[in-house]
Motif scaffolding. Structure first.
Motif, PDB file in Angstrom:
ATOM      1  N   PRO A 256       0.830  -1.210   0.000  1.00 46.36           N
ATOM      2  CA  PRO A 256       0.000   0.000   0.000  1.00 46.36           C
ATOM      3  C   PRO A 256       0.862   1.255   0.000  1.00 46.36           C
ATOM      4  CG  PRO A 256      -0.761  -1.577   1.650  1.00 46.36           C
ATOM      5  CD  PRO A 256       0.566  -2.069   1.155  1.00 46.36           C
ATOM      6  N   ARG A 258      -0.263   4.678   0.198  1.00 48.61           N
ATOM      7  CA  ARG A 258      -0.675   5.821   1.011  1.00 48.61           C
ATOM      8  C   ARG A 258      -0.151   5.764   2.449  1.00 48.61           C
ATOM      9  NH1 ARG A 258      -5.480   4.727  -2.000  1.00 48.61           N
ATOM     10  NH2 ARG A 258      -5.857   6.312  -3.599  1.00 48.61           N
ATOM     11  N   GLU A 261       3.466   7.303   2.849  1.00 45.84           N
ATOM     12  CA  GLU A 261       3.771   8.721   2.616  1.00 45.84           C
ATOM     13  C   GLU A 261       4.070   9.497   3.885  1.00 45.84           C
ATOM     14  OE1 GLU A 261       2.153  12.480  -0.032  1.00 45.84           O
ATOM     15  OE2 GLU A 261       0.950  10.658   0.166  1.00 45.84           O
ATOM     16  N   VAL A 296       5.508   7.201  -4.267  1.00 45.88           N
ATOM     17  CA  VAL A 296       4.777   7.425  -3.024  1.00 45.88           C
ATOM     18  C   VAL A 296       4.680   8.911  -2.707  1.00 45.88           C
ATOM     19  CG1 VAL A 296       4.757   6.982  -0.529  1.00 45.88           C
ATOM     20  CG2 VAL A 296       5.503   5.187  -2.123  1.00 45.88           C
ATOM     21  N   TRP A 299       3.868  11.448  -6.483  1.00 48.77           N
ATOM     22  CA  TRP A 299       3.017  10.810  -7.491  1.00 48.77           C
ATOM     23  C   TRP A 299       2.396  11.836  -8.431  1.00 48.77           C
ATOM     24  CZ3 TRP A 299       2.164   6.892 -10.255  1.00 48.77           C
ATOM     25  CH2 TRP A 299       0.941   6.711 -10.909  1.00 48.77           C
ATOM     26  N   ARG A 315       2.535   1.976  -9.815  1.00 46.54           N
ATOM     27  CA  ARG A 315       1.514   2.292  -8.818  1.00 46.54           C
ATOM     28  C   ARG A 315       0.141   2.211  -9.473  1.00 46.54           C
ATOM     29  NH1 ARG A 315       1.261   7.286  -4.478  1.00 46.54           N
ATOM     30  NH2 ARG A 315      -1.003   7.277  -4.140  1.00 46.54           N
ATOM     31  N   SER A 317      -4.111   2.001  -8.286  1.00 47.05           N
ATOM     32  CA  SER A 317      -5.156   2.011  -7.255  1.00 47.05           C
ATOM     33  C   SER A 317      -4.581   2.167  -5.850  1.00 47.05           C
ATOM     34  CB  SER A 317      -5.999   0.733  -7.339  1.00 47.05           C
ATOM     35  OG  SER A 317      -6.606   0.629  -8.601  1.00 47.05           O
ATOM     36  N   GLY A 318      -3.603   3.063  -5.713  1.00 44.27           N
ATOM     37  CA  GLY A 318      -3.033   3.336  -4.398  1.00 44.27           C
ATOM     38  C   GLY A 318      -2.097   2.271  -3.889  1.00 44.27           C
ATOM     39  N   THR A 319      -1.623   1.399  -4.761  1.00 43.65           N
ATOM     40  CA  THR A 319      -0.800   0.268  -4.350  1.00 43.65           C
ATOM     41  C   THR A 319       0.427   0.155  -5.242  1.00 43.65           C
ATOM     42  OG1 THR A 319      -2.744  -0.960  -3.572  1.00 43.65           O
ATOM     43  CG2 THR A 319      -0.754  -2.237  -4.004  1.00 43.65           C
ATOM     44  N   GLU A 338      -3.893   4.978 -11.825  1.00 38.93           N
ATOM     45  CA  GLU A 338      -4.147   5.602 -10.546  1.00 38.93           C
ATOM     46  C   GLU A 338      -5.427   6.429 -10.569  1.00 38.93           C
ATOM     47  OE1 GLU A 338      -4.256   5.813  -7.278  1.00 38.93           O
ATOM     48  OE2 GLU A 338      -2.117   5.461  -7.245  1.00 38.93           O
ATOM     49  N   GLU A 339      -5.835   6.790  -9.392  1.00 35.06           N
ATOM     50  CA  GLU A 339      -6.970   7.665  -9.228  1.00 35.06           C
ATOM     51  C   GLU A 339      -6.696   9.031  -9.858  1.00 35.06           C
ATOM     52  OE1 GLU A 339      -4.209   7.922  -5.712  1.00 35.06           O
ATOM     53  OE2 GLU A 339      -5.215   6.292  -6.760  1.00 35.06           O
TER      54      GLU A 339
END
Length: 342
Positions: A256, A258, A261, A296, A299, A315, A317-319, A338-339
């Motif tokens: 993960p 997030r 960070e 991380v 991004w 990276r 989906s936050g992974t 990513e988002e």
């Protein structure tokens, strides 16, 4: 009845706790120089009371005329001290990094093989002076705090235990101990050849520092290594615990991003390094680690980060996901990773 000379007593005191603290047999790596000969003599004496079998091993690098003869003479000396078994290991020295690095690689590979074959740990004759030189080399090369932390007295690597009981003993003491016991030693000309960086540190840099700073530089450098090693070990322990927690949370080998960070940079990089090393990424360098860390902390929709050996990190989906070399072409582009960007 008087005891042994002070230098001899110092060597025996240095090896006694570690020798009695383990029932594992010992092979002393001996070049024929004063440090390793003094170590072999001290271990041979203390082995009688410790009940531990102590043998000796000398490596013939074949780089200098008469090296086979010197290896034989060293083996005879080890046998005369009562060590058993005594091994002579010829090696082929080849590879990158120059003759010094190639010889070291070949030597340690041969010693590791002997340790596994005989079920023994390897005793090495590195002294406090060697530790001080190692710290200075690490400082000069800027290769990170772990190199400045110097050598460990006890270290296990790939199932082999390496033991350095003389890291608190000065080089002058080992030479005096040999003289006191009438032990013949061989001075390797490489140790004084100014073509080698460590030899110049020994002959020029450290004496100059001792003169400028009023003495005590080598012990001070060794103490610095000890203190720094304690701090680094604490950080490594915290990072290992954090990696275990995050890996368990992911459950599929990913990491993960997030939760990483807000971690302090020193801790975050250790977590990332542990994750990559656990995946057997070879020859991991600082430049690779910083690039992965940017996924991380910086991004911006980056694509895959290529790593040594052909693997890569991306990276999604936050992974953080590690792709093996054979999946390179299957990696999605940045838009799929990513988002939405901030």
């Amino acid at each position: 009845m008087s005891g042994p000379p002070p230098a001899v007593a110092a060597l025996r005191s240095a090896v006694r706790p570690g020798l009695r603290g383990s029932s594992l047999s010992v092979l002393v790596a001996c070049s024929g120089g004063a440090d390793s000969v003094a170590l072999a003599a001290a271990l041979a004496f203390e082995a009688r009371d410790a009940g531990v079998r102590v043998g000796g091993v000398t490596v013939d690098h074949g780089l200098q005329p008469g090296s086979d003869r010197r290896a034989g003479e060293t083996a005879e000396l080890l046998g005369a001290l009562g060590l058993d078994p005594v091994l002579v290991l010829p090696v082929d020295v080849a590879g990158a990094g120059g003759p010094e690095a190639a010889a070291r690689t070949a030597r340690y590979a041969a010693l590791a093989g002997a340790a596994r074959e005989h079920g023994a740990r390897i005793a090495l004759g590195h002294t406090l002076d060697d530790q001080a030189e190692t710290v200075l080399l690490g400082l000069g090369r800027g290769s990170g705090p772990r190199s400045v932390a110097g050598m460990r007295a006890d270290r296990e690597d790939d199932g082999v235990q390496w033991w350095r009981p003389l890291l608190g003993v000065r080089r002058a003491t080992t030479r005096q101990a040999c003289a006191d016991q009438g032990l013949t030693v061989w001075d390797d000309p490489w140790n004084t050849d100014p073509a080698y960086t460590r030899a110049r540190l020994r002959a020029e840099a450290l004496p100059l520092l001792e003169d400028v700073l009023g003495g005590g530089v080598a012990p001070a450098l060794a103490r610095t290594a000890d203190l720094l090693r304690e701090d680094l070990d604490a950080l490594d322990g915290l990072a290992a615990a954090e990696l275990a927690r995050l890996a368990a949370e992911a459950g599929d080998g990913s990491l993960p991003a997030r939760p990483l960070e807000p971690l302090p940079a020193a801790l975050r990089r250790r977590v990332l390094r542990g994750w990559l090393l656990a995946a057997e990424v070879p020859d991991l360098q600082a430049v690779h680690l910083h690039a992965v860390e940017a996924l991380v902390t910086g991004w911006r929709g980056q694509g895959r980060i290529d790593l040594p050996g052909g693997a890569g990190v991306l990276r999604t989906s936050g992974t953080l996901v590690l792709r093996p070399p054979d999946l390179r072409r299957a990696d999605p582009g940045p838009a799929a990773l990513e988002e939405p960007l901030p």
